[in-house]
Design a protein around this motif. Sequence first.
Motif, PDB file in Angstrom:
ATOM      1  N   ASN A 163       0.818  -1.209   0.000  1.00 61.17           N
ATOM      2  CA  ASN A 163       0.000   0.000   0.000  1.00 61.17           C
ATOM      3  C   ASN A 163       0.851   1.258   0.000  1.00 61.17           C
ATOM      4  O   ASN A 163       0.475   2.288  -0.585  1.00 61.17           O
ATOM      5  CB  ASN A 163      -0.921   0.015   1.220  1.00 61.17           C
ATOM      6  CG  ASN A 163      -2.189  -0.788   0.987  1.00 61.17           C
ATOM      7  OD1 ASN A 163      -2.417  -1.303  -0.099  1.00 61.17           O
ATOM      8  ND2 ASN A 163      -3.006  -0.918   2.014  1.00 61.17           N
ATOM      9  N   LYS A 164       2.007   1.189   0.665  1.00 63.84           N
ATOM     10  CA  LYS A 164       2.873   2.367   0.708  1.00 63.84           C
ATOM     11  C   LYS A 164       3.328   2.759  -0.694  1.00 63.84           C
ATOM     12  O   LYS A 164       3.165   3.907  -1.116  1.00 63.84           O
ATOM     13  CB  LYS A 164       4.090   2.108   1.597  1.00 63.84           C
ATOM     14  CG  LYS A 164       5.079   3.282   1.624  1.00 63.84           C
ATOM     15  CD  LYS A 164       6.254   3.027   2.551  1.00 63.84           C
ATOM     16  CE  LYS A 164       7.199   4.225   2.544  1.00 63.84           C
ATOM     17  NZ  LYS A 164       8.348   4.030   3.470  1.00 63.84           N
ATOM     18  N   TRP A 165       3.874   1.806  -1.435  1.00 62.58           N
ATOM     19  CA  TRP A 165       4.466   2.154  -2.729  1.00 62.58           C
ATOM     20  C   TRP A 165       3.434   2.333  -3.833  1.00 62.58           C
ATOM     21  O   TRP A 165       3.566   3.227  -4.674  1.00 62.58           O
ATOM     22  CB  TRP A 165       5.521   1.117  -3.112  1.00 62.58           C
ATOM     23  CG  TRP A 165       6.672   1.159  -2.151  1.00 62.58           C
ATOM     24  CD1 TRP A 165       6.988   0.233  -1.204  1.00 62.58           C
ATOM     25  CD2 TRP A 165       7.623   2.225  -2.003  1.00 62.58           C
ATOM     26  NE1 TRP A 165       8.084   0.641  -0.478  1.00 62.58           N
ATOM     27  CE2 TRP A 165       8.500   1.850  -0.941  1.00 62.58           C
ATOM     28  CE3 TRP A 165       7.824   3.442  -2.667  1.00 62.58           C
ATOM     29  CZ2 TRP A 165       9.552   2.663  -0.530  1.00 62.58           C
ATOM     30  CZ3 TRP A 165       8.878   4.252  -2.256  1.00 62.58           C
ATOM     31  CH2 TRP A 165       9.728   3.868  -1.199  1.00 62.58           C
ATOM     32  N   ILE A 166       2.389   1.511  -3.823  1.00 62.82           N
ATOM     33  CA  ILE A 166       1.315   1.723  -4.794  1.00 62.82           C
ATOM     34  C   ILE A 166       0.577   3.024  -4.468  1.00 62.82           C
ATOM     35  O   ILE A 166       0.189   3.789  -5.361  1.00 62.82           O
ATOM     36  CB  ILE A 166       0.329   0.529  -4.796  1.00 62.82           C
ATOM     37  CG1 ILE A 166       1.036  -0.737  -5.251  1.00 62.82           C
ATOM     38  CG2 ILE A 166      -0.861   0.827  -5.705  1.00 62.82           C
ATOM     39  CD1 ILE A 166       1.613  -0.657  -6.651  1.00 62.82           C
ATOM     40  N   GLY A 167       0.398   3.281  -3.180  1.00 62.29           N
ATOM     41  CA  GLY A 167      -0.237   4.527  -2.763  1.00 62.29           C
ATOM     42  C   GLY A 167       0.563   5.747  -3.168  1.00 62.29           C
ATOM     43  O   GLY A 167       0.002   6.764  -3.592  1.00 62.29           O
ATOM     44  N   ILE A 168       1.880   5.670  -3.045  1.00 63.77           N
ATOM     45  CA  ILE A 168       2.743   6.775  -3.466  1.00 63.77           C
ATOM     46  C   ILE A 168       2.563   7.055  -4.953  1.00 63.77           C
ATOM     47  O   ILE A 168       2.430   8.214  -5.372  1.00 63.77           O
ATOM     48  CB  ILE A 168       4.216   6.461  -3.140  1.00 63.77           C
ATOM     49  CG1 ILE A 168       4.469   6.629  -1.632  1.00 63.77           C
ATOM     50  CG2 ILE A 168       5.164   7.352  -3.940  1.00 63.77           C
ATOM     51  CD1 ILE A 168       5.849   6.190  -1.187  1.00 63.77           C
ATOM     52  N   LEU A 169       2.538   6.000  -5.762  1.00 61.93           N
ATOM     53  CA  LEU A 169       2.368   6.179  -7.214  1.00 61.93           C
ATOM     54  C   LEU A 169       0.987   6.744  -7.545  1.00 61.93           C
ATOM     55  O   LEU A 169       0.857   7.647  -8.378  1.00 61.93           O
ATOM     56  CB  LEU A 169       2.566   4.848  -7.933  1.00 61.93           C
ATOM     57  CG  LEU A 169       3.991   4.274  -7.920  1.00 61.93           C
ATOM     58  CD1 LEU A 169       4.008   2.877  -8.535  1.00 61.93           C
ATOM     59  CD2 LEU A 169       4.935   5.201  -8.675  1.00 61.93           C
ATOM     60  N   ALA A 170      -0.044   6.209  -6.882  1.00 64.46           N
ATOM     61  CA  ALA A 170      -1.415   6.662  -7.157  1.00 64.46           C
ATOM     62  C   ALA A 170      -1.614   8.101  -6.690  1.00 64.46           C
ATOM     63  O   ALA A 170      -2.204   8.923  -7.402  1.00 64.46           O
ATOM     64  CB  ALA A 170      -2.416   5.740  -6.470  1.00 64.46           C
ATOM     65  N   CYS A 171      -1.134   8.403  -5.495  1.00 62.29           N
ATOM     66  CA  CYS A 171      -1.269   9.753  -4.960  1.00 62.29           C
ATOM     67  C   CYS A 171      -0.495  10.757  -5.819  1.00 62.29           C
ATOM     68  O   CYS A 171      -0.965  11.862  -6.096  1.00 62.29           O
ATOM     69  CB  CYS A 171      -0.752   9.788  -3.515  1.00 62.29           C
ATOM     70  SG  CYS A 171      -0.996  11.366  -2.681  1.00 62.29           S
ATOM     71  N   GLY A 172       0.705  10.334  -6.247  1.00 62.26           N
ATOM     72  CA  GLY A 172       1.500  11.198  -7.114  1.00 62.26           C
ATOM     73  C   GLY A 172       0.799  11.491  -8.429  1.00 62.26           C
ATOM     74  O   GLY A 172       0.842  12.615  -8.927  1.00 62.26           O
ATOM     75  N   PHE A 173       0.125  10.459  -8.973  1.00 64.46           N
ATOM     76  CA  PHE A 173      -0.571  10.677 -10.246  1.00 64.46           C
ATOM     77  C   PHE A 173      -1.766  11.605 -10.081  1.00 64.46           C
ATOM     78  O   PHE A 173      -2.029  12.453 -10.939  1.00 64.46           O
ATOM     79  CB  PHE A 173      -1.027   9.345 -10.847  1.00 64.46           C
ATOM     80  CG  PHE A 173      -1.683   9.515 -12.190  1.00 64.46           C
ATOM     81  CD1 PHE A 173      -0.918   9.696 -13.324  1.00 64.46           C
ATOM     82  CD2 PHE A 173      -3.064   9.522 -12.311  1.00 64.46           C
ATOM     83  CE1 PHE A 173      -1.510   9.873 -14.569  1.00 64.46           C
ATOM     84  CE2 PHE A 173      -3.669   9.705 -13.544  1.00 64.46           C
ATOM     85  CZ  PHE A 173      -2.888   9.877 -14.676  1.00 64.46           C
ATOM     86  N   LEU A 174      -2.516  11.455  -8.991  1.00 66.35           N
ATOM     87  CA  LEU A 174      -3.647  12.350  -8.752  1.00 66.35           C
ATOM     88  C   LEU A 174      -3.163  13.795  -8.652  1.00 66.35           C
ATOM     89  O   LEU A 174      -3.765  14.696  -9.249  1.00 66.35           O
ATOM     90  CB  LEU A 174      -4.373  11.948  -7.464  1.00 66.35           C
ATOM     91  CG  LEU A 174      -5.521  12.879  -7.034  1.00 66.35           C
ATOM     92  CD1 LEU A 174      -6.642  12.863  -8.072  1.00 66.35           C
ATOM     93  CD2 LEU A 174      -6.059  12.473  -5.664  1.00 66.35           C
ATOM     94  N   PHE A 175      -2.102  14.007  -7.921  1.00 68.70           N
ATOM     95  CA  PHE A 175      -1.498  15.336  -7.797  1.00 68.70           C
ATOM     96  C   PHE A 175      -1.101  15.859  -9.175  1.00 68.70           C
ATOM     97  O   PHE A 175      -1.333  17.027  -9.507  1.00 68.70           O
ATOM     98  CB  PHE A 175      -0.280  15.250  -6.870  1.00 68.70           C
ATOM     99  CG  PHE A 175       0.444  16.542  -6.658  1.00 68.70           C
ATOM    100  CD1 PHE A 175      -0.048  17.494  -5.781  1.00 68.70           C
ATOM    101  CD2 PHE A 175       1.635  16.801  -7.323  1.00 68.70           C
ATOM    102  CE1 PHE A 175       0.636  18.686  -5.577  1.00 68.70           C
ATOM    103  CE2 PHE A 175       2.320  17.975  -7.123  1.00 68.70           C
ATOM    104  CZ  PHE A 175       1.822  18.932  -6.244  1.00 68.70           C
TER     105      PHE A 175
END
Length: 223
Positions: A163-175
Motif C-alpha cells: 500500500n505504501k508504494w502503490i499509494g505513493i504512485l497513485a497519490c502522485g498521479f492524482l497530484f
Amino acid sequence: MRKFFHYAGNIAVMFLAFVIYTLLEEFYFYPQLIHLRYHIPNQAFVTAVLTILVMGFLFWLYKKELREVNYWGFNKEPHWDAKRLGIAVIGFFLIFFLGAITLTLVNRGGHDVSSNQAALNQLADRNTGLFKIMVGFVGPFCEEIIFRGMFFNTFFTKATRFNKWIGILACGFLFAYVHDPMITKYIVVYWVLGCVLSWVYLTTKDLRYSMITHMAYNCIGLF
C-alpha cells in the motif's frame, strides 16, 4: 455497505475541500476581479480571515478523518524531531533534482513550460505579494491536506509495504493530473513531485514535514 459510505463520504469531503481551496485561490490570484465583482470592503483583511478559516477547516476535516481510521499512525505526538526534519530536507533535494532531471528529459533541450506553470508565470507578472503568499505557503498547506492527508485517509489505509508504494504512485498521479488535466508530457514532472511528497508524508507520518518540503520547493521559483 459501511465501507461504501466510508469511501463515498471521504471522497465527497476531498471534493469539498478542493472546491473551497480553489475558491480561496481566486482571492489571491485575481484580487482585482474579486473587488470588481463583489465590492468587498477591507478586502485584504477579508482575505486573511478567509485564509485562516479555510486552513483551519481543512485541517479539522483531516484530523476528524484520522479519528475514524488511522492504521498508519499519522499525526501522533510528538510532532517535531530532528530525524523527520532531515527526511523533509532529503525530500526537498529529491524533489528539486528529480524534478529538474525529469523536466530536462521531457523538454529535450527545449525551453517551453507546462500550461500550469505558464498560467502561474502570467499571474506572477501582474500580481502583488498575495501571489507569493498563496504559492509559497497557503497552497502547499491546503494541497498537502487534500492530496496527501485526505487521500491516504480514504485509499490505501492499511499500513502495508504494498500500500505504501502503490499509494505513493497513485497519490502522485492524482497530484499530477490536477496540475496537468490535459495530460501533456509535463504530467510526468508533476507525478515525480507528487510521489516525493507522498514519500515524505508516509515516511514521517506527519503532514507538517511534507508541507515543509512542498513550501520550500515552491519558494525556489518565487525568489
